[in-house]
Design a protein around this motif. Sequence first.
Motif, mmCIF file in Angstrom:
data_model
loop_
_atom_site.group_PDB
_atom_site.id
_atom_site.type_symbol
_atom_site.label_atom_id
_atom_site.label_comp_id
_atom_site.label_asym_id
_atom_site.label_seq_id
_atom_site.Cartn_x
_atom_site.Cartn_y
_atom_site.Cartn_z
ATOM 1 N N ILE A 165 0.852 -1.196 0.000
ATOM 2 C CA ILE A 165 0.000 0.000 0.000
ATOM 3 C C ILE A 165 0.882 1.238 0.000
ATOM 4 O O ILE A 165 1.745 1.395 0.858
ATOM 5 N N GLY A 166 0.649 2.092 -0.977
ATOM 6 C CA GLY A 166 1.417 3.323 -1.093
ATOM 7 C C GLY A 166 0.625 4.513 -0.588
ATOM 8 O O GLY A 166 -0.223 4.402 0.300
ATOM 9 N N VAL A 225 -10.204 8.687 -16.183
ATOM 10 C CA VAL A 225 -9.418 9.925 -16.190
ATOM 11 C C VAL A 225 -8.503 9.980 -14.977
ATOM 12 O O VAL A 225 -7.314 10.308 -15.090
ATOM 13 N N HIS A 226 -9.031 9.642 -13.809
ATOM 14 C CA HIS A 226 -8.231 9.685 -12.577
ATOM 15 C C HIS A 226 -7.108 8.652 -12.613
ATOM 16 O O HIS A 226 -5.976 8.948 -12.212
ATOM 17 N N ARG A 255 0.142 8.245 -15.841
ATOM 18 C CA ARG A 255 0.988 9.115 -16.670
ATOM 19 C C ARG A 255 1.884 10.047 -15.859
ATOM 20 O O ARG A 255 2.998 10.350 -16.252
ATOM 21 N N HIS A 256 1.372 10.536 -14.726
ATOM 22 C CA HIS A 256 2.091 11.569 -13.982
ATOM 23 C C HIS A 256 2.600 11.119 -12.623
ATOM 24 O O HIS A 256 3.270 11.887 -11.939
ATOM 25 N N GLY A 257 2.255 9.911 -12.208
ATOM 26 C CA GLY A 257 2.718 9.408 -10.920
ATOM 27 C C GLY A 257 1.834 9.854 -9.764
ATOM 28 O O GLY A 257 0.778 10.459 -9.952
#
Length: 167
Positions: free
Chosen positions: A66-67, A145-146, A152-154
């Motif tokens: 889990i991040g 989208v989320h 794409r952006h981390g």
Amino acid sequence: MSALSLRPAVRGLVIDTDNCILLVRLVFPHGSWWVLPGGGIAQGESDIDALHRELAEEIGLTSPRIGACVWNRTHVFDVVDSDGVQWQGQRESVYIVRTDPFTPAPQMSPDELTAENIGEIRWWTLSELHQHVGPDFLSPTDLAVHVEIILRHGIPAVPFEISTVAD
């Protein structure tokens, strides 16, 4: 929205090394929704403890990595939980969970899954999320989208906020 009685909840954005996303299908008499695995936080339970429990119960992921929390969502809708408590919606935190590909094997029995309204579990590609059309809904409706923002952006420095009314 602070005057609303919101159920505290947690969900996992479970993404495998192929960037596939694991979703569960919740089935109700009035419709069905594909959602991130997770659920309510029990009294005295931390977000992380609740997510560990939910992931094991619903999808069989027992040692998740889990991040960070990637988004918070306030979802306004009428709901009665399994304890019979009436809520006016849910406030959920979504945590990134990276994993190797695996076949979901819930710890809950088929009857327990049905009681939790879980009708199906499956992996999705980002393309499939973007192309999805009913009869089942995605929740949130702009889930693709989320997820794409994260892929794409981390991980965002600060979790972003999502608010919805009965999607």
